[in-house]
Design a protein around this motif. Structure first.
Motif, PDB file in Angstrom:
ATOM      1  N   UNK A   1     -28.128 -90.773  60.072  1.00 45.61           N
ATOM      2  CA  UNK A   1     -28.061 -89.335  60.289  1.00 45.61           C
ATOM      3  C   UNK A   1     -27.969 -88.981  61.758  1.00 45.61           C
ATOM      4  N   UNK A   2     -27.951 -87.688  62.025  1.00 41.73           N
ATOM      5  CA  UNK A   2     -27.821 -87.241  63.401  1.00 41.73           C
ATOM      6  C   UNK A   2     -29.135 -87.346  64.182  1.00 41.73           C
ATOM      7  N   UNK A   3     -30.268 -87.449  63.462  1.00 40.85           N
ATOM      8  CA  UNK A   3     -31.559 -87.497  64.132  1.00 40.85           C
ATOM      9  C   UNK A   3     -31.959 -88.951  64.392  1.00 40.85           C
ATOM     10  N   UNK A   4     -31.464 -89.472  65.509  1.00 35.51           N
ATOM     11  CA  UNK A   4     -31.692 -90.888  65.840  1.00 35.51           C
ATOM     12  C   UNK A   4     -33.174 -91.210  65.972  1.00 35.51           C
ATOM     13  N   UNK A   5     -33.923 -90.280  66.563  1.00 34.63           N
ATOM     14  CA  UNK A   5     -35.356 -90.518  66.764  1.00 34.63           C
ATOM     15  C   UNK A   5     -36.076 -90.631  65.422  1.00 34.63           C
ATOM     16  N   UNK A   6     -35.682 -89.767  64.480  1.00 33.29           N
ATOM     17  CA  UNK A   6     -36.313 -89.810  63.158  1.00 33.29           C
ATOM     18  C   UNK A   6     -35.976 -91.115  62.445  1.00 33.29           C
ATOM     19  N   UNK A   7     -34.743 -91.572  62.596  1.00 36.83           N
ATOM     20  CA  UNK A   7     -34.337 -92.852  61.994  1.00 36.83           C
ATOM     21  C   UNK A   7     -35.157 -94.004  62.571  1.00 36.83           C
TER      22      UNK A   7
ATOM     23  N   UNK B   1     -35.514 -82.483  59.536  1.00 39.08           N
ATOM     24  CA  UNK B   1     -34.952 -83.497  58.648  1.00 39.08           C
ATOM     25  C   UNK B   1     -35.769 -84.776  58.574  1.00 39.08           C
ATOM     26  N   UNK B   2     -37.002 -84.723  59.060  1.00 37.61           N
ATOM     27  CA  UNK B   2     -37.853 -85.919  59.008  1.00 37.61           C
ATOM     28  C   UNK B   2     -39.203 -85.552  58.399  1.00 37.61           C
ATOM     29  N   UNK B   3     -40.055 -86.567  58.243  1.00 33.74           N
ATOM     30  CA  UNK B   3     -41.393 -86.330  57.693  1.00 33.74           C
ATOM     31  C   UNK B   3     -42.386 -85.874  58.756  1.00 33.74           C
ATOM     32  N   UNK B   4     -41.947 -85.784  59.994  1.00 36.64           N
ATOM     33  CA  UNK B   4     -42.855 -85.392  61.082  1.00 36.64           C
ATOM     34  C   UNK B   4     -43.056 -83.880  61.078  1.00 36.64           C
ATOM     35  N   UNK B   5     -44.306 -83.446  61.106  1.00 41.71           N
ATOM     36  CA  UNK B   5     -44.601 -82.010  61.154  1.00 41.71           C
ATOM     37  C   UNK B   5     -44.516 -81.496  62.593  1.00 41.71           C
TER      38      UNK B   5
ATOM     39  N   UNK C   1     -43.454 -94.272  50.906  1.00 40.73           N
ATOM     40  CA  UNK C   1     -42.766 -93.298  51.751  1.00 40.73           C
ATOM     41  C   UNK C   1     -41.623 -93.938  52.509  1.00 40.73           C
ATOM     42  N   UNK C   2     -41.742 -95.228  52.738  1.00 41.21           N
ATOM     43  CA  UNK C   2     -40.772 -95.894  53.602  1.00 41.21           C
ATOM     44  C   UNK C   2     -39.674 -96.621  52.845  1.00 41.21           C
ATOM     45  N   UNK C   3     -39.897 -96.956  51.613  1.00 42.29           N
ATOM     46  CA  UNK C   3     -38.904 -97.772  50.933  1.00 42.29           C
ATOM     47  C   UNK C   3     -38.118 -96.908  49.952  1.00 42.29           C
ATOM     48  N   UNK C   4     -36.826 -97.072  49.976  1.00 37.54           N
ATOM     49  CA  UNK C   4     -35.990 -96.215  49.154  1.00 37.54           C
ATOM     50  C   UNK C   4     -35.455 -96.881  47.911  1.00 37.54           C
ATOM     51  N   UNK C   5     -35.392 -98.188  47.902  1.00 42.64           N
ATOM     52  CA  UNK C   5     -34.744 -98.866  46.783  1.00 42.64           C
ATOM     53  C   UNK C   5     -35.573 -99.998  46.228  1.00 42.64           C
ATOM     54  N   UNK C   6     -35.007-100.686  45.249  1.00 41.70           N
ATOM     55  CA  UNK C   6     -35.755-101.757  44.612  1.00 41.70           C
ATOM     56  C   UNK C   6     -35.756-103.040  45.446  1.00 41.70           C
ATOM     57  N   UNK C   7     -34.822-103.154  46.398  1.00 42.18           N
ATOM     58  CA  UNK C   7     -34.717-104.369  47.202  1.00 42.18           C
ATOM     59  C   UNK C   7     -35.545-104.223  48.477  1.00 42.18           C
ATOM     60  N   UNK C   8     -36.844-104.519  48.349  1.00 41.29           N
ATOM     61  CA  UNK C   8     -37.784-104.353  49.465  1.00 41.29           C
ATOM     62  C   UNK C   8     -37.384-105.191  50.687  1.00 41.29           C
ATOM     63  N   UNK C   9     -36.913-106.412  50.409  1.00 44.56           N
ATOM     64  CA  UNK C   9     -36.535-107.299  51.512  1.00 44.56           C
ATOM     65  C   UNK C   9     -35.361-106.711  52.291  1.00 44.56           C
TER      66      UNK C   9
END
Lengths: 144, 144
Positions: free
Chosen positions: A22-28, A84-88, B18-26
């Motif tokens: 996405x466009x939010x590099x810091x959030x990524x 667009x991130x989980x940061x409040x 919160x951090x993992x989006x899919x079934x492939x954790x690795x």
């Protein structure tokens, strides 16, 4: 300097592109570093919970990794990168408190690594809970 | 042990979820650690390309971080975790070669950190290109 410069252009750009969505590099970046932390901390948590047998060598390695990783998320919390991130937004309104909680996480992780090197199993497993509390203290106030 | 265990259940599970989006954790882990590596290496690359002014303190810190991070991706390359990721099955068909390329990346990153501590600017910037080549050597053969 020309040659490494050209190589870098060839290497770094696709490397960064491939990893950022996405466009939010810091959030990524924040998302990624916390994911890496969770991966390593997960093993320590599993040992504390008795879901995985205690292994001194693995614990010590993972605790050392966590100590290093605990220092890395904060440079990703740049002003204006909440969207667009989980940061409040509260993070930037209470920066001193946020920084204090970040420091506490680093300190608890550092204590965990020290205890792991000393090898007192009960103290190590107890300290896993303290690290978890430090995670939670920040998440409660500053994460969606 | 009960109390940290309960705390861990409360903390680690949502943290991981919160951090993992899919079934492939690795694969999620690999994606995350390479993203974190790219974030830090990006600063070094920008200095090598002259896009960002050279700063000895920043370079040394980032090179030290990169040295630590370079050791972390490999535990994420577990057999049977290629699907739905950028990892080619060739990794597991040529594990010795893959491991050699992974080692080369670690070694080049370690050399970068040593050079950064010594402070010879030209040598440091040249070594950034060598690290980039080590990234590329693996990506050419083993990444989609």
């Amino acid at each position: 300097m020309k040659k490494p410069a050209l190589i870098m252009l060839a290497i770094a750009a696709p490397l960064l592109n491939a990893c950022s969505g996405g466009p939010n590099e810091a959030a990524e970046y924040r998302h990624s570093i916390f994911h890496v932390i969770a991966w390593h901390f997960g093993t320590l948590g599993a040992m504390a919970k008795g879901e995985q047998p205690f292994d001194q060598a693995v614990f010590e390695r993972k605790a050392g990794i966590l100590e290093n990783l605990s220092k890395l998320p904060w440079e990703g919390f740049q002003e204006g990168t909440a969207e667009g991130s989980d940061a409040l937004p509260a993070i930037w309104e209470n920066r001193d408190d946020f920084d204090a909680k970040a420091n506490r996480f680093e300190e608890e992780a550092s204590t965990l690594a020290s205890l792991a090197r000393e090898g007192d199993q009960q103290a190590m497993l107890d300290q896993v809970g303290k690290v978890g509390q430090a995670c939670k203290a920040c998440h409660d106030d500053y994460r969606k």
